[in-house]
Design an enzyme around this catalytic site. Structure first.
Site, mmCIF file in Angstrom:
data_model
loop_
_atom_site.group_PDB
_atom_site.id
_atom_site.type_symbol
_atom_site.label_atom_id
_atom_site.label_comp_id
_atom_site.label_asym_id
_atom_site.label_seq_id
_atom_site.Cartn_x
_atom_site.Cartn_y
_atom_site.Cartn_z
ATOM 1 N N GLU A 257 0.883 -1.175 0.000
ATOM 2 C CA GLU A 257 0.000 0.000 0.000
ATOM 3 C C GLU A 257 0.909 1.210 0.000
ATOM 4 O O GLU A 257 1.516 1.532 1.024
ATOM 5 C CB GLU A 257 -0.880 0.006 1.261
ATOM 6 C CG GLU A 257 -1.874 -1.120 1.353
ATOM 7 C CD GLU A 257 -2.990 -1.019 0.330
ATOM 8 O OE1 GLU A 257 -3.213 0.077 -0.214
ATOM 9 O OE2 GLU A 257 -3.612 -2.047 0.059
ATOM 10 N N CYS A 291 -2.433 9.176 2.859
ATOM 11 C CA CYS A 291 -2.074 8.626 1.546
ATOM 12 C C CYS A 291 -3.085 9.011 0.482
ATOM 13 O O CYS A 291 -2.742 9.192 -0.675
ATOM 14 C CB CYS A 291 -1.933 7.120 1.633
ATOM 15 S SG CYS A 291 -3.391 6.325 2.302
ATOM 16 N N GLU A 392 4.368 12.853 -4.653
ATOM 17 C CA GLU A 392 3.579 12.916 -3.430
ATOM 18 C C GLU A 392 4.288 13.845 -2.445
ATOM 19 O O GLU A 392 5.440 13.608 -2.086
ATOM 20 C CB GLU A 392 3.460 11.508 -2.831
ATOM 21 C CG GLU A 392 2.582 11.472 -1.614
ATOM 22 C CD GLU A 392 2.571 10.112 -0.936
ATOM 23 O OE1 GLU A 392 3.658 9.523 -0.754
ATOM 24 O OE2 GLU A 392 1.481 9.651 -0.573
HETATM 25 P P1 NAD Z 1 8.319 4.903 4.689
HETATM 26 O O1 NAD Z 1 8.305 4.171 3.397
HETATM 27 O O2 NAD Z 1 9.429 5.819 4.984
HETATM 28 O O3 NAD Z 1 8.276 3.875 5.921
HETATM 29 C C1 NAD Z 1 7.256 2.922 6.065
HETATM 30 C C2 NAD Z 1 7.754 1.796 6.934
HETATM 31 O O4 NAD Z 1 8.782 1.093 6.249
HETATM 32 C C3 NAD Z 1 8.356 2.237 8.262
HETATM 33 O O5 NAD Z 1 7.997 1.301 9.251
HETATM 34 C C4 NAD Z 1 9.856 2.178 7.977
HETATM 35 O O6 NAD Z 1 10.648 2.001 9.119
HETATM 36 C C5 NAD Z 1 9.929 0.965 7.086
HETATM 37 N N1 NAD Z 1 11.099 0.877 6.220
HETATM 38 C C6 NAD Z 1 11.975 1.868 5.862
HETATM 39 N N2 NAD Z 1 12.904 1.372 5.018
HETATM 40 C C7 NAD Z 1 12.621 0.063 4.837
HETATM 41 C C8 NAD Z 1 13.211 -0.984 4.064
HETATM 42 N N3 NAD Z 1 14.287 -0.770 3.299
HETATM 43 N N4 NAD Z 1 12.645 -2.208 4.091
HETATM 44 C C9 NAD Z 1 11.532 -2.440 4.833
HETATM 45 N N5 NAD Z 1 10.938 -1.492 5.598
HETATM 46 C C10 NAD Z 1 11.477 -0.259 5.599
HETATM 47 O O7 NAD Z 1 6.897 5.635 4.770
HETATM 48 P P2 NAD Z 1 6.429 6.673 5.867
HETATM 49 O O8 NAD Z 1 7.162 7.941 5.592
HETATM 50 O O9 NAD Z 1 6.458 6.047 7.204
HETATM 51 O O10 NAD Z 1 4.878 6.848 5.476
HETATM 52 C C11 NAD Z 1 4.433 7.715 4.510
HETATM 53 C C12 NAD Z 1 4.113 6.963 3.227
HETATM 54 O O11 NAD Z 1 3.160 5.940 3.488
HETATM 55 C C13 NAD Z 1 3.458 7.866 2.209
HETATM 56 O O12 NAD Z 1 4.039 7.645 0.947
HETATM 57 C C14 NAD Z 1 2.007 7.417 2.219
HETATM 58 O O13 NAD Z 1 1.313 7.659 1.025
HETATM 59 C C15 NAD Z 1 2.135 5.966 2.509
HETATM 60 N N6 NAD Z 1 0.874 5.438 3.044
HETATM 61 C C16 NAD Z 1 0.087 4.675 2.208
HETATM 62 C C17 NAD Z 1 -1.132 4.192 2.667
HETATM 63 C C18 NAD Z 1 -2.028 3.379 1.773
HETATM 64 O O14 NAD Z 1 -3.001 2.828 2.266
HETATM 65 N N7 NAD Z 1 -1.748 3.267 0.481
HETATM 66 C C19 NAD Z 1 -1.541 4.467 3.990
HETATM 67 C C20 NAD Z 1 -0.717 5.237 4.799
HETATM 68 C C21 NAD Z 1 0.499 5.710 4.312
#
Ligand code: NAD
Length: 498
Positions: A257, A291, A392
Protein backbone atom coordinates in the site's frame (compact mmCIF):
# COMPACT_ATOMS: atom_id res chain seq x y z
CA UNK A 1 3.98 14.66 29.34
CA UNK A 2 7.14 13.44 31.06
CA UNK A 3 9.59 11.20 29.28
CA UNK A 4 8.77 7.56 29.94
CA UNK A 5 11.22 4.76 29.45
CA UNK A 6 9.97 1.40 28.21
CA UNK A 7 13.09 -0.57 27.28
CA UNK A 8 11.35 -3.97 27.40
CA UNK A 9 8.87 -3.28 24.62
CA UNK A 10 9.81 -5.85 22.00
CA UNK A 11 7.45 -8.83 22.04
CA UNK A 12 9.36 -11.94 21.02
CA UNK A 13 8.12 -15.48 21.56
CA UNK A 14 5.54 -14.37 24.11
CA UNK A 15 7.96 -12.35 26.28
CA UNK A 16 8.51 -8.60 26.58
CA UNK A 17 12.18 -7.89 26.11
CA UNK A 18 14.83 -5.24 25.48
CA UNK A 19 16.87 -5.08 22.27
CA UNK A 20 19.61 -7.71 22.29
CA UNK A 21 22.29 -4.98 22.14
CA UNK A 22 20.42 -2.74 24.61
CA UNK A 23 19.92 0.11 22.13
CA UNK A 24 17.07 2.59 22.61
CA UNK A 25 15.46 5.36 20.58
CA UNK A 26 13.86 8.59 21.78
CA UNK A 27 10.33 9.13 20.46
CA UNK A 28 9.54 12.78 19.79
CA UNK A 29 6.29 14.71 20.19
CA UNK A 30 5.98 16.68 16.92
CA UNK A 31 3.93 19.41 18.61
CA UNK A 32 6.92 20.75 20.57
CA UNK A 33 9.86 18.47 19.69
CA UNK A 34 9.98 17.20 23.29
CA UNK A 35 11.07 13.63 24.00
CA UNK A 36 7.97 11.55 24.67
CA UNK A 37 9.46 8.17 25.45
CA UNK A 38 12.52 5.97 25.19
CA UNK A 39 11.80 2.64 23.54
CA UNK A 40 13.86 -0.36 22.47
CA UNK A 41 15.56 -0.15 19.08
CA UNK A 42 15.74 -3.63 17.60
CA UNK A 43 18.44 -4.90 15.26
CA UNK A 44 18.45 -7.59 12.59
CA UNK A 45 19.31 -10.06 15.39
CA UNK A 46 16.05 -9.24 17.23
CA UNK A 47 14.13 -9.41 13.94
CA UNK A 48 15.59 -12.87 13.32
CA UNK A 49 14.57 -14.05 16.80
CA UNK A 50 11.05 -12.74 16.24
CA UNK A 51 10.75 -14.44 12.84
CA UNK A 52 11.99 -17.74 14.25
CA UNK A 53 9.43 -17.52 17.08
CA UNK A 54 6.66 -16.84 14.57
CA UNK A 55 7.90 -19.72 12.40
CA UNK A 56 7.88 -22.16 15.33
CA UNK A 57 4.40 -21.00 16.40
CA UNK A 58 3.07 -21.43 12.88
CA UNK A 59 4.67 -24.81 12.26
CA UNK A 60 3.44 -26.16 15.60
CA UNK A 61 0.01 -25.87 13.98
CA UNK A 62 -2.37 -25.27 16.88
CA UNK A 63 -3.10 -21.66 15.86
CA UNK A 64 -3.44 -22.29 12.13
CA UNK A 65 -5.76 -25.24 12.79
CA UNK A 66 -7.68 -23.79 15.73
CA UNK A 67 -11.43 -23.46 15.26
CA UNK A 68 -12.00 -20.18 13.44
CA UNK A 69 -14.19 -18.98 16.31
CA UNK A 70 -11.21 -19.12 18.70
CA UNK A 71 -9.10 -16.87 16.49
CA UNK A 72 -12.06 -14.56 15.89
CA UNK A 73 -12.62 -14.45 19.67
CA UNK A 74 -9.12 -13.00 20.14
CA UNK A 75 -9.96 -10.20 17.70
CA UNK A 76 -13.28 -9.47 19.40
CA UNK A 77 -11.68 -9.37 22.85
CA UNK A 78 -8.92 -7.09 21.54
CA UNK A 79 -11.55 -4.81 19.98
CA UNK A 80 -13.29 -4.64 23.38
CA UNK A 81 -9.95 -3.82 25.03
CA UNK A 82 -9.31 -1.01 22.53
CA UNK A 83 -12.64 0.53 23.45
CA UNK A 84 -11.93 0.13 27.18
CA UNK A 85 -8.62 1.96 26.68
CA UNK A 86 -9.96 4.39 24.06
CA UNK A 87 -8.96 7.62 25.81
CA UNK A 88 -5.50 6.35 26.74
CA UNK A 89 -4.83 5.18 23.16
CA UNK A 90 -6.18 8.41 21.64
CA UNK A 91 -3.96 10.47 23.94
CA UNK A 92 -0.88 8.40 23.02
CA UNK A 93 -1.66 8.69 19.30
CA UNK A 94 -2.01 12.46 19.53
CA UNK A 95 1.22 12.86 21.49
CA UNK A 96 3.06 10.63 19.03
CA UNK A 97 1.68 11.93 15.69
CA UNK A 98 0.45 15.45 16.51
CA UNK A 99 -3.02 14.79 15.09
CA UNK A 100 -6.05 16.12 16.97
CA UNK A 101 -7.60 14.14 19.77
CA UNK A 102 -10.88 13.82 17.86
CA UNK A 103 -8.99 12.28 14.91
CA UNK A 104 -7.17 9.93 17.27
CA UNK A 105 -10.46 8.84 18.85
CA UNK A 106 -11.86 8.19 15.37
CA UNK A 107 -8.75 6.10 14.60
CA UNK A 108 -9.32 3.96 17.73
CA UNK A 109 -12.95 3.45 16.67
CA UNK A 110 -11.95 2.60 13.10
CA UNK A 111 -9.32 0.16 14.37
CA UNK A 112 -11.98 -1.44 16.58
CA UNK A 113 -14.34 -1.71 13.59
CA UNK A 114 -11.80 -3.53 11.43
CA UNK A 115 -11.08 -6.06 14.20
CA UNK A 116 -14.81 -6.67 14.59
CA UNK A 117 -15.36 -6.93 10.82
CA UNK A 118 -12.79 -9.71 10.40
CA UNK A 119 -14.02 -11.45 13.57
CA UNK A 120 -17.51 -11.89 12.08
CA UNK A 121 -18.18 -15.34 10.60
CA UNK A 122 -19.58 -13.63 7.50
CA UNK A 123 -16.11 -12.23 6.71
CA UNK A 124 -14.65 -15.70 6.09
CA UNK A 125 -15.20 -17.95 3.13
CA UNK A 126 -15.26 -21.75 3.35
CA UNK A 127 -14.13 -22.14 -0.24
CA UNK A 128 -16.12 -24.05 -2.85
CA UNK A 129 -16.90 -27.45 -4.24
CA UNK A 130 -16.07 -27.81 -7.90
CA UNK A 131 -18.03 -29.81 -10.45
CA UNK A 132 -15.56 -32.42 -11.84
CA UNK A 133 -17.94 -34.13 -14.22
CA UNK A 134 -17.11 -37.42 -12.50
CA UNK A 135 -19.47 -39.13 -10.08
CA UNK A 136 -16.58 -40.81 -8.23
CA UNK A 137 -14.57 -37.65 -7.45
CA UNK A 138 -14.98 -34.74 -5.11
CA UNK A 139 -13.00 -31.62 -5.82
CA UNK A 140 -12.92 -28.62 -3.55
CA UNK A 141 -11.01 -25.38 -3.15
CA UNK A 142 -10.09 -24.31 0.37
CA UNK A 143 -8.19 -21.40 1.90
CA UNK A 144 -5.29 -21.82 4.30
CA UNK A 145 -2.99 -19.38 6.09
CA UNK A 146 0.17 -18.30 4.24
CA UNK A 147 2.49 -18.75 7.25
CA UNK A 148 4.73 -16.12 8.83
CA UNK A 149 3.67 -12.58 7.89
CA UNK A 150 5.80 -9.46 8.34
CA UNK A 151 3.58 -6.42 8.85
CA UNK A 152 5.37 -3.09 8.26
CA UNK A 153 3.50 0.18 8.83
CA UNK A 154 4.00 3.96 8.37
CA UNK A 155 3.72 6.85 10.85
CA UNK A 156 0.55 8.64 9.77
CA UNK A 157 -2.11 6.19 11.04
CA UNK A 158 -0.09 3.91 13.33
CA UNK A 159 -2.88 2.14 15.24
CA UNK A 160 -5.24 1.92 12.30
CA UNK A 161 -2.72 0.65 9.75
CA UNK A 162 -1.47 -2.18 11.94
CA UNK A 163 -5.07 -3.28 12.67
CA UNK A 164 -5.87 -3.36 8.92
CA UNK A 165 -3.11 -5.98 8.62
CA UNK A 166 -3.23 -7.76 11.97
CA UNK A 167 -6.96 -8.57 11.93
CA UNK A 168 -7.07 -10.51 8.62
CA UNK A 169 -3.60 -12.04 9.19
CA UNK A 170 -4.49 -13.51 12.59
CA UNK A 171 -8.06 -14.57 11.80
CA UNK A 172 -6.75 -16.47 8.75
CA UNK A 173 -4.42 -18.46 11.07
CA UNK A 174 -1.07 -16.85 10.29
CA UNK A 175 1.56 -15.84 12.80
CA UNK A 176 3.02 -12.35 12.58
CA UNK A 177 5.99 -10.09 13.19
CA UNK A 178 4.93 -6.44 13.21
CA UNK A 179 7.20 -3.43 12.78
CA UNK A 180 5.65 0.02 13.17
CA UNK A 181 7.34 3.21 12.02
CA UNK A 182 10.32 4.17 14.16
CA UNK A 183 8.74 7.64 14.48
CA UNK A 184 5.38 6.60 15.98
CA UNK A 185 5.46 3.19 17.71
CA UNK A 186 3.57 4.07 20.92
CA UNK A 187 0.03 2.85 20.17
CA UNK A 188 1.31 -0.29 18.44
CA UNK A 189 3.21 -1.22 21.63
CA UNK A 190 0.03 -0.66 23.67
CA UNK A 191 -2.06 -2.65 21.18
CA UNK A 192 0.33 -5.62 21.35
CA UNK A 193 0.20 -5.59 25.16
CA UNK A 194 -3.60 -5.86 24.95
CA UNK A 195 -3.48 -8.45 22.15
CA UNK A 196 -0.91 -10.64 23.88
CA UNK A 197 -3.16 -10.97 26.95
CA UNK A 198 -5.94 -12.24 24.70
CA UNK A 199 -3.67 -14.63 22.82
CA UNK A 200 -2.45 -16.11 26.11
CA UNK A 201 -6.01 -16.54 27.36
CA UNK A 202 -6.93 -18.28 24.11
CA UNK A 203 -3.97 -20.67 24.53
CA UNK A 204 -2.23 -19.52 21.33
CA UNK A 205 1.41 -20.62 20.93
CA UNK A 206 3.89 -18.16 22.42
CA UNK A 207 5.24 -16.75 19.14
CA UNK A 208 1.87 -16.12 17.45
CA UNK A 209 2.25 -12.32 17.51
CA UNK A 210 5.66 -10.65 17.73
CA UNK A 211 6.63 -6.99 17.75
CA UNK A 212 9.97 -5.44 16.81
CA UNK A 213 10.73 -1.71 16.73
CA UNK A 214 13.21 0.27 14.73
CA UNK A 215 13.82 1.78 11.31
CA UNK A 216 14.61 0.69 7.79
CA UNK A 217 17.30 -1.83 8.73
CA UNK A 218 14.82 -3.85 10.81
CA UNK A 219 12.17 -3.59 8.08
CA UNK A 220 14.68 -4.74 5.47
CA UNK A 221 15.74 -7.66 7.70
CA UNK A 222 12.11 -8.82 7.76
CA UNK A 223 11.57 -8.30 4.03
CA UNK A 224 14.56 -10.45 3.11
CA UNK A 225 14.26 -13.10 5.83
CA UNK A 226 13.93 -16.57 4.27
CA UNK A 227 11.47 -17.73 6.96
CA UNK A 228 9.00 -14.93 6.24
CA UNK A 229 6.31 -16.07 3.79
CA UNK A 230 4.55 -12.76 3.18
CA UNK A 231 5.37 -9.08 3.63
CA UNK A 232 2.51 -6.66 3.94
CA UNK A 233 3.93 -3.17 3.69
CA UNK A 234 2.36 0.30 3.86
CA UNK A 235 4.63 3.25 3.21
CA UNK A 236 6.33 5.29 0.52
CA UNK A 237 6.92 4.28 -3.09
CA UNK A 238 10.73 4.10 -2.91
CA UNK A 239 10.60 1.91 0.21
CA UNK A 240 7.91 -0.25 -1.39
CA UNK A 241 10.17 -0.89 -4.37
CA UNK A 242 13.02 -1.96 -2.08
CA UNK A 243 10.68 -4.28 -0.12
CA UNK A 244 9.60 -5.88 -3.39
CA UNK A 245 13.23 -6.36 -4.46
CA UNK A 246 14.21 -7.82 -1.07
CA UNK A 247 11.25 -10.21 -1.16
CA UNK A 248 12.14 -11.43 -4.65
CA UNK A 249 15.06 -13.60 -3.57
CA UNK A 250 12.81 -16.00 -1.70
CA UNK A 251 9.71 -15.29 -3.84
CA UNK A 252 7.66 -14.08 -0.88
CA UNK A 253 4.15 -12.90 -1.32
CA UNK A 254 4.10 -9.11 -1.20
CA UNK A 255 1.21 -6.75 -0.52
CA UNK A 256 2.05 -3.06 -0.96
CA UNK A 257 0.00 0.00 0.00
CA UNK A 258 2.03 2.93 -1.28
CA UNK A 259 1.58 6.61 -1.92
CA UNK A 260 -0.86 8.63 -3.95
CA UNK A 261 -1.19 11.84 -5.93
CA UNK A 262 -4.91 12.01 -5.75
CA UNK A 263 -7.10 14.13 -8.05
CA UNK A 264 -10.11 15.97 -6.69
CA UNK A 265 -12.17 16.95 -9.75
CA UNK A 266 -14.76 19.71 -9.54
CA UNK A 267 -17.15 20.24 -12.47
CA UNK A 268 -19.04 23.50 -12.99
CA UNK A 269 -22.35 21.93 -11.92
CA UNK A 270 -21.04 20.74 -8.52
CA UNK A 271 -22.61 21.73 -5.21
CA UNK A 272 -19.98 24.40 -4.65
CA UNK A 273 -20.40 24.89 -0.90
CA UNK A 274 -19.81 21.19 -0.31
CA UNK A 275 -17.03 21.02 -2.93
CA UNK A 276 -15.03 23.88 -1.35
CA UNK A 277 -15.52 22.44 2.11
CA UNK A 278 -14.36 18.98 1.08
CA UNK A 279 -11.48 20.35 -0.99
CA UNK A 280 -10.10 21.66 2.33
CA UNK A 281 -10.73 18.38 4.18
CA UNK A 282 -9.27 16.37 1.30
CA UNK A 283 -6.04 18.36 1.27
CA UNK A 284 -5.48 19.48 4.85
CA UNK A 285 -6.80 16.74 7.14
CA UNK A 286 -3.87 15.64 9.36
CA UNK A 287 -1.86 18.39 7.60
CA UNK A 288 -2.04 16.47 4.34
CA UNK A 289 -0.22 13.44 5.77
CA UNK A 290 -2.81 11.05 4.39
CA UNK A 291 -2.07 8.63 1.55
CA UNK A 292 -5.41 9.47 -0.09
CA UNK A 293 -5.09 13.24 0.45
CA UNK A 294 -6.78 15.15 -2.37
CA UNK A 295 -3.67 17.19 -3.06
CA UNK A 296 -4.44 17.85 -6.75
CA UNK A 297 -7.50 20.04 -7.29
CA UNK A 298 -8.72 19.87 -10.89
CA UNK A 299 -11.13 22.73 -11.31
CA UNK A 300 -13.44 23.62 -14.18
CA UNK A 301 -12.11 26.86 -15.66
CA UNK A 302 -15.42 28.70 -15.13
CA UNK A 303 -15.08 28.22 -11.34
CA UNK A 304 -11.51 29.43 -11.07
CA UNK A 305 -11.80 32.92 -9.56
CA UNK A 306 -14.54 32.36 -6.97
CA UNK A 307 -13.61 28.83 -5.95
CA UNK A 308 -9.91 29.52 -5.38
CA UNK A 309 -10.62 32.77 -3.55
CA UNK A 310 -12.94 30.97 -1.12
CA UNK A 311 -10.54 28.08 -0.77
CA UNK A 312 -7.63 30.38 0.04
CA UNK A 313 -9.73 32.42 2.48
CA UNK A 314 -10.78 29.32 4.39
CA UNK A 315 -7.31 27.72 4.26
CA UNK A 316 -5.92 30.81 5.97
CA UNK A 317 -8.48 30.38 8.77
CA UNK A 318 -7.44 26.81 9.64
CA UNK A 319 -6.35 26.74 13.29
CA UNK A 320 -3.03 24.98 13.84
CA UNK A 321 -2.13 23.95 17.35
CA UNK A 322 -1.74 21.33 20.03
CA UNK A 323 -3.80 18.28 19.13
CA UNK A 324 -4.77 17.98 22.80
CA UNK A 325 -6.51 21.36 22.79
CA UNK A 326 -10.14 21.71 21.81
CA UNK A 327 -9.95 24.49 19.24
CA UNK A 328 -7.14 22.90 17.22
CA UNK A 329 -8.14 21.89 13.70
CA UNK A 330 -4.88 20.37 12.52
CA UNK A 331 -1.46 19.63 13.94
CA UNK A 332 2.19 19.64 12.88
CA UNK A 333 4.11 17.50 10.40
CA UNK A 334 5.64 14.40 11.91
CA UNK A 335 9.30 15.46 12.03
CA UNK A 336 11.73 18.25 11.25
CA UNK A 337 13.14 16.21 8.32
CA UNK A 338 9.72 15.67 6.82
CA UNK A 339 8.86 19.37 7.08
CA UNK A 340 12.12 20.22 5.32
CA UNK A 341 11.23 17.83 2.50
CA UNK A 342 7.82 19.48 2.08
CA UNK A 343 9.42 22.95 2.17
CA UNK A 344 11.87 21.92 -0.57
CA UNK A 345 8.99 20.81 -2.81
CA UNK A 346 7.15 24.05 -2.06
CA UNK A 347 10.16 26.19 -2.98
CA UNK A 348 10.59 24.18 -6.19
CA UNK A 349 6.92 24.73 -7.09
CA UNK A 350 7.24 28.50 -6.69
CA UNK A 351 10.42 28.45 -8.78
CA UNK A 352 8.49 26.50 -11.47
CA UNK A 353 5.82 29.21 -11.62
CA UNK A 354 3.14 28.19 -9.10
CA UNK A 355 1.26 31.17 -7.62
CA UNK A 356 0.86 31.25 -3.85
CA UNK A 357 -2.76 31.86 -2.77
CA UNK A 358 -2.59 30.80 0.91
CA UNK A 359 0.01 29.67 3.44
CA UNK A 360 3.44 29.01 1.99
CA UNK A 361 5.48 28.92 5.18
CA UNK A 362 5.74 28.25 8.89
CA UNK A 363 3.24 29.84 11.27
CA UNK A 364 4.35 32.87 13.25
CA UNK A 365 2.58 32.18 16.58
CA UNK A 366 5.19 31.86 19.37
CA UNK A 367 3.56 28.69 20.81
CA UNK A 368 4.02 26.90 17.46
CA UNK A 369 7.73 27.61 17.01
CA UNK A 370 9.10 24.47 18.70
CA UNK A 371 6.97 22.03 16.68
CA UNK A 372 7.11 21.04 13.02
CA UNK A 373 4.26 23.21 11.74
CA UNK A 374 3.59 24.43 8.21
CA UNK A 375 0.61 26.60 7.14
CA UNK A 376 -2.01 25.03 4.85
CA UNK A 377 -0.86 26.12 1.41
CA UNK A 378 -2.80 26.66 -1.83
CA UNK A 379 -0.79 26.86 -5.06
CA UNK A 380 -2.57 28.22 -8.14
CA UNK A 381 -1.53 28.13 -11.83
CA UNK A 382 -0.13 24.63 -11.61
CA UNK A 383 0.24 22.16 -14.47
CA UNK A 384 0.88 18.44 -14.84
CA UNK A 385 4.56 18.94 -15.71
CA UNK A 386 5.50 20.38 -12.33
CA UNK A 387 7.32 18.26 -9.76
CA UNK A 388 4.86 19.37 -7.05
CA UNK A 389 2.00 17.97 -9.16
CA UNK A 390 3.77 14.71 -10.00
CA UNK A 391 5.34 13.79 -6.64
CA UNK A 392 3.58 12.92 -3.43
CA UNK A 393 4.22 15.87 -1.08
CA UNK A 394 2.55 14.31 1.98
CA UNK A 395 2.07 17.71 3.57
CA UNK A 396 -0.45 20.60 3.62
CA UNK A 397 0.06 21.63 -0.01
CA UNK A 398 -2.83 21.81 -2.49
CA UNK A 399 -2.16 22.45 -6.19
CA UNK A 400 -4.82 23.89 -8.51
CA UNK A 401 -5.04 22.97 -12.21
CA UNK A 402 -7.79 24.03 -14.63
CA UNK A 403 -9.70 22.08 -17.29
CA UNK A 404 -12.43 22.72 -19.87
CA UNK A 405 -13.66 19.32 -21.03
CA UNK A 406 -14.53 15.98 -19.45
CA UNK A 407 -12.11 13.99 -21.62
CA UNK A 408 -9.35 16.44 -20.80
CA UNK A 409 -9.80 16.15 -17.03
CA UNK A 410 -9.89 12.35 -17.15
CA UNK A 411 -6.59 12.36 -19.07
CA UNK A 412 -5.08 14.88 -16.62
CA UNK A 413 -6.20 12.91 -13.57
CA UNK A 414 -4.74 9.70 -14.98
CA UNK A 415 -1.45 11.35 -15.98
CA UNK A 416 0.47 10.17 -12.90
CA UNK A 417 2.34 7.03 -11.89
CA UNK A 418 0.05 6.73 -8.86
CA UNK A 419 -3.51 5.37 -8.73
CA UNK A 420 -4.75 5.35 -5.17
CA UNK A 421 -7.88 7.48 -4.75
CA UNK A 422 -9.72 10.58 -5.91
CA UNK A 423 -13.08 12.30 -6.19
CA UNK A 424 -15.50 13.72 -8.73
CA UNK A 425 -17.88 16.57 -7.87
CA UNK A 426 -20.89 16.97 -10.16
CA UNK A 427 -24.68 16.97 -9.82
CA UNK A 428 -24.97 15.07 -13.11
CA UNK A 429 -25.19 11.46 -11.92
CA UNK A 430 -24.38 10.09 -15.35
CA UNK A 431 -21.21 12.15 -15.58
CA UNK A 432 -20.18 11.13 -12.07
CA UNK A 433 -20.42 7.44 -12.98
CA UNK A 434 -18.80 7.94 -16.39
CA UNK A 435 -15.78 9.70 -14.96
CA UNK A 436 -15.51 7.28 -12.01
CA UNK A 437 -15.36 4.39 -14.48
CA UNK A 438 -12.49 6.01 -16.43
CA UNK A 439 -10.28 6.97 -13.48
CA UNK A 440 -7.41 4.52 -12.90
CA UNK A 441 -7.80 4.66 -9.12
CA UNK A 442 -8.45 2.09 -6.38
CA UNK A 443 -11.11 4.29 -4.76
CA UNK A 444 -13.33 6.94 -6.34
CA UNK A 445 -15.68 9.13 -4.32
CA UNK A 446 -18.55 10.90 -6.07
CA UNK A 447 -19.58 14.07 -4.20
CA UNK A 448 -17.59 13.13 -1.11
CA UNK A 449 -13.99 12.73 0.04
CA UNK A 450 -12.27 10.27 2.40
CA UNK A 451 -15.08 8.00 3.71
CA UNK A 452 -14.30 4.29 3.82
CA UNK A 453 -15.73 1.18 5.49
CA UNK A 454 -13.88 -2.00 6.52
CA UNK A 455 -16.13 -4.11 4.29
CA UNK A 456 -14.97 -2.37 1.09
CA UNK A 457 -11.51 -2.92 -0.44
CA UNK A 458 -8.75 -0.31 -0.18
CA UNK A 459 -5.63 -0.14 -2.35
CA UNK A 460 -3.97 1.26 -5.41
CA UNK A 461 -3.77 0.89 -9.17
CA UNK A 462 -0.41 1.41 -10.89
CA UNK A 463 2.48 2.35 -8.57
CA UNK A 464 0.18 2.96 -5.60
CA UNK A 465 0.57 -0.70 -4.76
CA UNK A 466 -0.27 -4.33 -5.26
CA UNK A 467 -3.06 -6.21 -3.55
CA UNK A 468 -5.86 -4.87 -1.40
CA UNK A 469 -6.56 -4.28 2.27
CA UNK A 470 -10.01 -4.46 3.90
CA UNK A 471 -13.04 -6.31 2.55
CA UNK A 472 -12.92 -9.95 1.41
CA UNK A 473 -9.77 -9.30 -0.69
CA UNK A 474 -7.99 -8.00 2.44
CA UNK A 475 -8.46 -11.44 4.00
CA UNK A 476 -7.49 -13.25 0.82
CA UNK A 477 -4.05 -11.55 0.90
CA UNK A 478 -3.26 -13.66 3.95
CA UNK A 479 -4.48 -16.96 2.50
CA UNK A 480 -3.13 -19.62 0.19
CA UNK A 481 -5.60 -21.33 -2.11
CA UNK A 482 -5.52 -25.11 -2.14
CA UNK A 483 -7.32 -27.55 -4.40
CA UNK A 484 -8.13 -30.92 -2.82
CA UNK A 485 -9.23 -33.72 -5.12
CA UNK A 486 -10.62 -36.93 -3.68
CA UNK A 487 -11.41 -40.02 -5.70
CA UNK A 488 -14.11 -41.83 -3.74
CA UNK A 489 -13.72 -45.25 -5.34
CA UNK A 490 -10.09 -45.65 -6.46
CA UNK A 491 -9.62 -47.88 -9.52
CA UNK A 492 -6.52 -48.68 -11.58
CA UNK A 493 -6.41 -46.81 -14.92
CA UNK A 494 -3.71 -48.85 -16.76
CA UNK A 495 -2.08 -45.90 -18.58
CA UNK A 496 0.95 -48.10 -18.73
CA UNK A 497 0.60 -51.63 -19.89
CA UNK A 498 3.39 -53.20 -17.76
P1 NAD B 1 8.32 4.90 4.69
O1 NAD B 1 8.31 4.17 3.40
O2 NAD B 1 9.43 5.82 4.98
O3 NAD B 1 8.28 3.87 5.92
C1 NAD B 1 7.26 2.92 6.07
C2 NAD B 1 7.75 1.80 6.93
O4 NAD B 1 8.78 1.09 6.25
C3 NAD B 1 8.36 2.24 8.26
O5 NAD B 1 8.00 1.30 9.25
C4 NAD B 1 9.86 2.18 7.98
O6 NAD B 1 10.65 2.00 9.12
C5 NAD B 1 9.93 0.97 7.09
N1 NAD B 1 11.10 0.88 6.22
C6 NAD B 1 11.97 1.87 5.86
N2 NAD B 1 12.90 1.37 5.02
C7 NAD B 1 12.62 0.06 4.84
C8 NAD B 1 13.21 -0.98 4.06
N3 NAD B 1 14.29 -0.77 3.30
N4 NAD B 1 12.64 -2.21 4.09
C9 NAD B 1 11.53 -2.44 4.83
N5 NAD B 1 10.94 -1.49 5.60
C10 NAD B 1 11.48 -0.26 5.60
O7 NAD B 1 6.90 5.63 4.77
P2 NAD B 1 6.43 6.67 5.87
O8 NAD B 1 7.16 7.94 5.59
O9 NAD B 1 6.46 6.05 7.20
O10 NAD B 1 4.88 6.85 5.48
C11 NAD B 1 4.43 7.71 4.51
C12 NAD B 1 4.11 6.96 3.23
O11 NAD B 1 3.16 5.94 3.49
C13 NAD B 1 3.46 7.87 2.21
O12 NAD B 1 4.04 7.65 0.95
C14 NAD B 1 2.01 7.42 2.22
O13 NAD B 1 1.31 7.66 1.02
C15 NAD B 1 2.13 5.97 2.51
N6 NAD B 1 0.87 5.44 3.04
C16 NAD B 1 0.09 4.68 2.21
C17 NAD B 1 -1.13 4.19 2.67
C18 NAD B 1 -2.03 3.38 1.77
O14 NAD B 1 -3.00 2.83 2.27
N7 NAD B 1 -1.75 3.27 0.48
C19 NAD B 1 -1.54 4.47 3.99
C20 NAD B 1 -0.72 5.24 4.80
C21 NAD B 1 0.50 5.71 4.31
Amino acid sequence: MPLTSDPACLLIDGGWTTAEDGRQRAIVNPFDASALALVAEASAVDADRAVRAARAAFDEGSWAHAPAARRAGVLTATADALQEHREELALLETLDTGKTLSESRADVDDATAVLRYYAAPSASDAGRTVETGRPDAISRVVYEPVGVCALITPWNYPLLQICWKLAPALVAGNTVVAKPSELTPMTTIRLFRLLQEQLEQAGAPSGTANLVLGGGAVGAALAEHPEVDLVSFTGGLATGRSVMRAAADTVKKVALELGGKNPNIVFADADLDAAVDFALTAAFLHSGQVCSAGSRLLLHRSLHADFTAELARRADLIRLGNGLEKGTETGPLVSAEHREKVERLLAGALAEGAVLRAGGGRPTEPELQAGFFLRPTVLDSCHAGMTVVREEVFGPVLTVELFDEEDEVVALANDTPYGLAGAVWTQDAGRGERVAARLRLGTVWINDYHPYVPQAEWGGFKQSGTGRELGPSGLREYQETKHIWRTVIPAAQHWFAG
